[in-house]
Scaffold this active site. Structure first.
Site, short mmCIF file in Angstrom:
data_model
loop_
_atom_site.label_atom_id
_atom_site.label_comp_id
_atom_site.label_asym_id
_atom_site.label_seq_id
_atom_site.Cartn_x
_atom_site.Cartn_y
_atom_site.Cartn_z
N SER A 22 0.85 -1.20 0.00
CA SER A 22 0.00 0.00 0.00
C SER A 22 0.88 1.24 0.00
O SER A 22 1.73 1.39 0.88
CB SER A 22 -0.94 0.06 1.19
OG SER A 22 -0.79 -1.01 2.05
N ASP A 261 -37.09 -12.71 -7.93
CA ASP A 261 -36.75 -13.31 -6.65
C ASP A 261 -37.06 -14.80 -6.71
O ASP A 261 -38.22 -15.19 -6.73
CB ASP A 261 -37.57 -12.62 -5.56
CG ASP A 261 -37.32 -13.24 -4.21
OD1 ASP A 261 -36.15 -13.43 -3.87
OD2 ASP A 261 -38.29 -13.53 -3.48
N CYS A 319 -31.70 -20.02 5.69
CA CYS A 319 -32.07 -20.91 4.58
C CYS A 319 -31.72 -22.36 4.90
O CYS A 319 -30.61 -22.65 5.33
CB CYS A 319 -31.31 -20.45 3.34
SG CYS A 319 -31.72 -21.40 1.92
N GLY A 359 -26.45 -13.71 0.02
CA GLY A 359 -26.57 -14.61 1.17
C GLY A 359 -25.24 -15.09 1.72
O GLY A 359 -24.22 -15.10 1.01
N ARG A 418 -41.59 -18.02 -4.77
CA ARG A 418 -40.13 -17.99 -4.83
C ARG A 418 -39.56 -19.38 -5.09
O ARG A 418 -38.48 -19.54 -5.63
CB ARG A 418 -39.61 -17.46 -3.50
CG ARG A 418 -38.14 -17.27 -3.44
CD ARG A 418 -37.74 -16.49 -2.19
NE ARG A 418 -36.41 -15.96 -2.39
CZ ARG A 418 -35.32 -16.65 -2.12
NH1 ARG A 418 -35.40 -17.86 -1.63
NH2 ARG A 418 -34.13 -16.11 -2.36
N GLU A 431 -38.41 -24.13 3.36
CA GLU A 431 -36.98 -24.04 3.01
C GLU A 431 -36.30 -22.95 3.82
O GLU A 431 -35.18 -22.55 3.53
CB GLU A 431 -36.81 -23.79 1.51
CG GLU A 431 -37.24 -24.96 0.66
CD GLU A 431 -36.83 -24.85 -0.80
OE1 GLU A 431 -35.72 -24.38 -1.08
OE2 GLU A 431 -37.64 -25.24 -1.65
N GLY A 487 -9.08 -16.15 15.59
CA GLY A 487 -9.89 -15.52 16.64
C GLY A 487 -9.03 -15.31 17.88
O GLY A 487 -7.84 -15.66 17.88
P1 RVP Z 1 -28.43 -13.82 4.65
O1 RVP Z 1 -27.88 -12.47 4.30
O2 RVP Z 1 -27.35 -14.83 4.92
O3 RVP Z 1 -29.43 -13.76 5.76
O4 RVP Z 1 -29.17 -14.37 3.35
C1 RVP Z 1 -30.21 -13.67 2.72
C2 RVP Z 1 -30.63 -14.43 1.48
O5 RVP Z 1 -31.16 -15.70 1.82
C3 RVP Z 1 -31.72 -13.77 0.67
O6 RVP Z 1 -31.28 -12.71 -0.14
C4 RVP Z 1 -32.25 -14.93 -0.15
O7 RVP Z 1 -31.47 -15.19 -1.30
C5 RVP Z 1 -32.07 -16.11 0.79
N1 RVP Z 1 -33.33 -16.51 1.43
C6 RVP Z 1 -34.40 -15.75 1.76
N2 RVP Z 1 -35.33 -16.56 2.33
C7 RVP Z 1 -34.79 -17.77 2.32
C8 RVP Z 1 -35.41 -18.98 2.81
O8 RVP Z 1 -36.45 -18.97 3.46
N3 RVP Z 1 -34.80 -20.11 2.53
N4 RVP Z 1 -33.57 -17.73 1.78
#
Ligand code: RVP
Length: 501
Positions: A22, A261, A319, A359, A418, A431, A487
Site C-alpha cells: 500500500s 426473486d 435458509c 446470502g 419464490r 426451506e 480468533g
Molecule cells: P443472509 O444475508 O445470509 O441472511 O441471506 C439472505 C438471502 O437468503 C436472501 O437474499 C435470499 O437469497 C435467501 N433466502 C431468503 N429466504 C430464504 C429462505 O427462506 N430459505 N432464503
C-alpha cells in the site's frame, strides 16, 4: 454419468486476503466503492451504479420503505419484498420515490379518544416520541394536536388520562404549508426553537414532519443514491408468476430496478419473465435474475437478457434449502465460478453483466472477499434485518434486544412463488426458518463501521477501487486450525471470566 466437480465447494470463512503493497496514497478516504448494477457495453458507461456495493434482500423481514429510504441515503439499494399484494408493494416503492429528504411521513398517530397508555404503547412499538393527534388517527388526517415526551409524566399521571387533556392543541402548534422548502422549514424550526415542524395542507391535514435532527443528518449523507430528479433510488422484487400485472404497477410507481426473486434461477420461467419484460419495455426497465451457482446458469440468464445475475443457493442464514433439497454450493466457490464466466462473457460479447453475491455474508470482511472474488455487489438479509430500518419488531429476549428475522421460504412468509417450479400454488415444504437476530441500532452507524472495514482491507491490498481490488487481491485458503488462530485464542476473555455481562 453424472458430472462431478473436482474441488469441494467452499465458503467465505475458508479464505483470507494476503496484503499487498500500500502506497501513501492508499488511505481509506481515497477509496471509491462505486460499482455497476446493470449490464453495459464495453467502452460505454454503466447506466445504473451504486456508491456502496450493498443491496438489501427481497424479504418481508428486511426490505420495506424505511429500508428503501435508509439504504439509498447510504448509497445502496433496497429491493422491496415481493411476497405481498401488488398494490401494497407499489405503494412502498412510491413512498420511497416521493420521500423528500428531511420530510417524514408520520407513522405514530393517535386519535382524541386515546389514552396515555396508548401513547406509551405506540412509543414502545415505533420508538418515536413525537406523535400526531389526527381526526382519523392516520398520518394524513386533520391535525388536532401533538404529543411529545415533554407533554406527560408517567410517574404522576394515570394511564387512562385522555390524550386531549395533555396534548399541545393545533392552535398552539407552529406549522408550515405544503410546498415549503427544506431550507425554509429549517429556518422556521430554528426561529421557533422547535424539534418538529408539521407540514399541513390548506385545510389542515397532515402531510409530513420536518425534524431538526433529520435536517442535520441529511447534510451528512455524501454518498446518497439519487435519480435524475433527485429522488432516492429503490429496487423491487418480482416473481415468475404475476409479472404481467406486478411489473407495470412497479414501473408506474417509479421503481429503478427489478430483480426476479427465486431460490433457483436457471429455469424456463425466468427466461419467459425476462422475455416478457424486454418485449414490453425494451431496455428501459432494468431487471436482475437468479439465483445461480455456476457459470452455466450465469450464461443462460445473461443470454436471456438479465441486467445482473444473483449468485447463491442455500447459503442464507435462515435458509435450509441445502438440508431439505440437497441443492446448492459453497458461496465462495459459486461466486468465483460465476465471476470467471462473467469475465469470459465480457471478452466474447463485449457486454458486462454484473453479479451479486446473495446470502451467507456473516462477517463484514466477507463483503470484501466477495468483491475480491469478482462480485460487483452483495445482497444481505440477516445483516440489514438487525437495524431500526427493517420492518420487524424489536423484542426483549433474556435481557437483550433482538429483531425478528424469517426466511421467505418459512411457513411464516409463505412465499411459495419464490420456490415454485410450476404446478401447485402453495408452499409444499419449508426451506427457511423463523429466527431472532441481535438488534444493532441504526443502519447508518452499522454501515459506517462495516464500510470502514471494507475500505481499510482494500487499502491493505493496495486497491482504491473495486476493479483494482479484483486485480490485485491475493487470496489464500485457510486450514481449520488456522481459523482457530484467527480468533482470540489461548487467553481467558474478561467477559467470559466474569460470567459475561
Ligand atoms: P443472509 O444475508 O445470509 O441472511 O441471506 C439472505 C438471502 O437468503 C436472501 O437474499 C435470499 O437469497 C435467501 N433466502 C431468503 N429466504 C430464504 C429462505 O427462506 N430459505 N432464503
Amino acid at each position: 454419468m453424472a458430472y462431478f466437480f473436482n474441488e469441494p465447494s467452499r465458503t467465505f470463512s475458508e479464505y483470507l486476503l494476503v496484503p499487498g503493497y500500500s502506497s501513501s496514497e492508499c488511505i481509506p478516504a481515497n477509496v471509491s466503492l462505486q460499482t455497476p448494477v446493470v449490464r453495459f457495453k464495453r467502452g460505454e458507461e454503466c447506466p445504473l451504479t451504486m456508491n456502496v456495493p450493498m443491496v438489501s434482500a427481497v424479504m418481508q423481514a428486511v426490505s420495506g420503505e424505511q429500508m428503501g429510504i435508509g439504504l439509498a441515503k447510504e448509497g445502496g439499494i433496497a429491493f422491496i419484498y415481493v411476497s405481498q399484494p401488488i398494490a401494497d408493494q407499489a405503494d412502498m416503492v412510491r413512498r420511497v420515490k416521493n420521500y423528500k429528504a428531511g420530510f417524514v411521513f408520520s407513522d405514530s398517530n393517535l386519535r382524541l379518544g386515546d389514552t396515555l397508555a396508548d401513547v406509551l404503547a405506540l412509543k414502545e412499538r415505533t420508538g418515536h416520541s413525537t406523535m400526531a393527534v389526527t381526526d382519523d388517527g392516520t398520518g394524513t388526517g386533520k391535525l388536532l394536536g401533538l404529543v411529545t415526551s415533554r407533554d406527560y409524566r408517567v410517574s404522576r399521571m394515570d394511564p387512562s388520562t385522555k390524550v386531549e387533556t395533555f396534548m399541545t392543541p393545533a392552535e398552539k402548534i407552529v406549522s408550515a404549508p405544503e410546498g415549503t422548502s427544506l431550507k425554509a422549514a429549517n429556518d422556521i424550526i430554528w426561529d421557533h426553537k422547535l424539534n418538529a415542524l408539521p407540514i399541513l395542507t390548506a385545510d389542515g391535514h397532515l402531510v409530513s414532519f420536518v425534524f431538526r435532527k433529520d435536517y442535520d443528518a441529511h447534510k451528512g449523507n455524501p454518498l446518497e443514491l439519487l435519480d435524475s430528479q433527485k429522488r432516492y433510488m429503490v429496487g423491487a422484487g418480482i416473481n415468475t408468476r404475476d409479472y404481467a400485472e406486478r411489473v407495470p404497477a412497479l414501473v408506474e410507481a417509479g421503481v429503478d430496478v427489478l430483480v426476479i426473486d427465486s431460490s433457483e434461477g436457471y429455469s424456463e420461467w425466468q427466461k419467459r419473465t425476462l422475455e416478457w419484460i424486454r418485449s414490453r419495455y425494451g431496455e428501459s426497465v432494468k431487471v436482475g435474475a437468479g439465483n445461480v451457482v455456476d457459470g452455466e446458469g450465469f450464461r443462460f440468464l445473461a443470454d436471456c437478457g438479465a441486467d445482473f445475475v444473483k449468485v447463491g443457493i442455500g447459503g442464507g442464514s435462515i435458509c435450509i434449502t441445502r438440508e431439505t433439497k440437497g441443492i446448492g454450493r459453497g458461496q465462495a466457490t459459486a461466486v468465483i465460478d460465476v465471476a470467471q464466466e462473467r469475465d469470459k462473457y465480457f471478452q466474447e460479447t463485449g457486454i458486462y453483466v454484473p453479479i451479486c453475491a446473495d446470502g451467507g455474508i456473516v462477517q463484514d470482511y466477507h463483503i470484501t472477499l466477495a468483491l475480491a472474488m469478482g462480485a460487483d455487489f452483495c445482497m444481505l438479509g440477516r445483516y440489514f434485518s438487525r437495524f431500526d430500518e427493517s420492518p420487524t419488531s424489536k423484542v426483549l429476549i433474556n435481557g437483550s434486544y433482538m429483531k425478528e428475522y424469517w426466511g421467505e421460504g418459512s411457513a411464516r412468509a409463505r412465499n411459495w412463488q419464490r420456490y415454485d417450479l410450476g404446478g401447485a400454488s402453495k408452499l409444499s415444504f419449508e426451506e427457511g426458518v423463523d429466527s431472532y437476530v441481535p438488534y444493532a441500532g441504526s443502519l447508518s452507524d452499522g454501515m459506517a463501521t462495516t464500510l470502514a472495514k471494507v475500505r481499510s482491507t482494500m487499502c491493505n491490498c493496495g486497491a482504491l477501487t473495486i476493479p483494482e481490488l479484483r486485480e490485485k487481491a491475493k487470496l489464500t485458503l485457510v486450514s481449520s486450525v488456522s481459523i482457530v488462530e484467527g480468533g482470540a485464542h489461548d487467553v481467558l476473555l474478561k467477559d467470559s471470566a466474569s460470567g459475561g455481562k
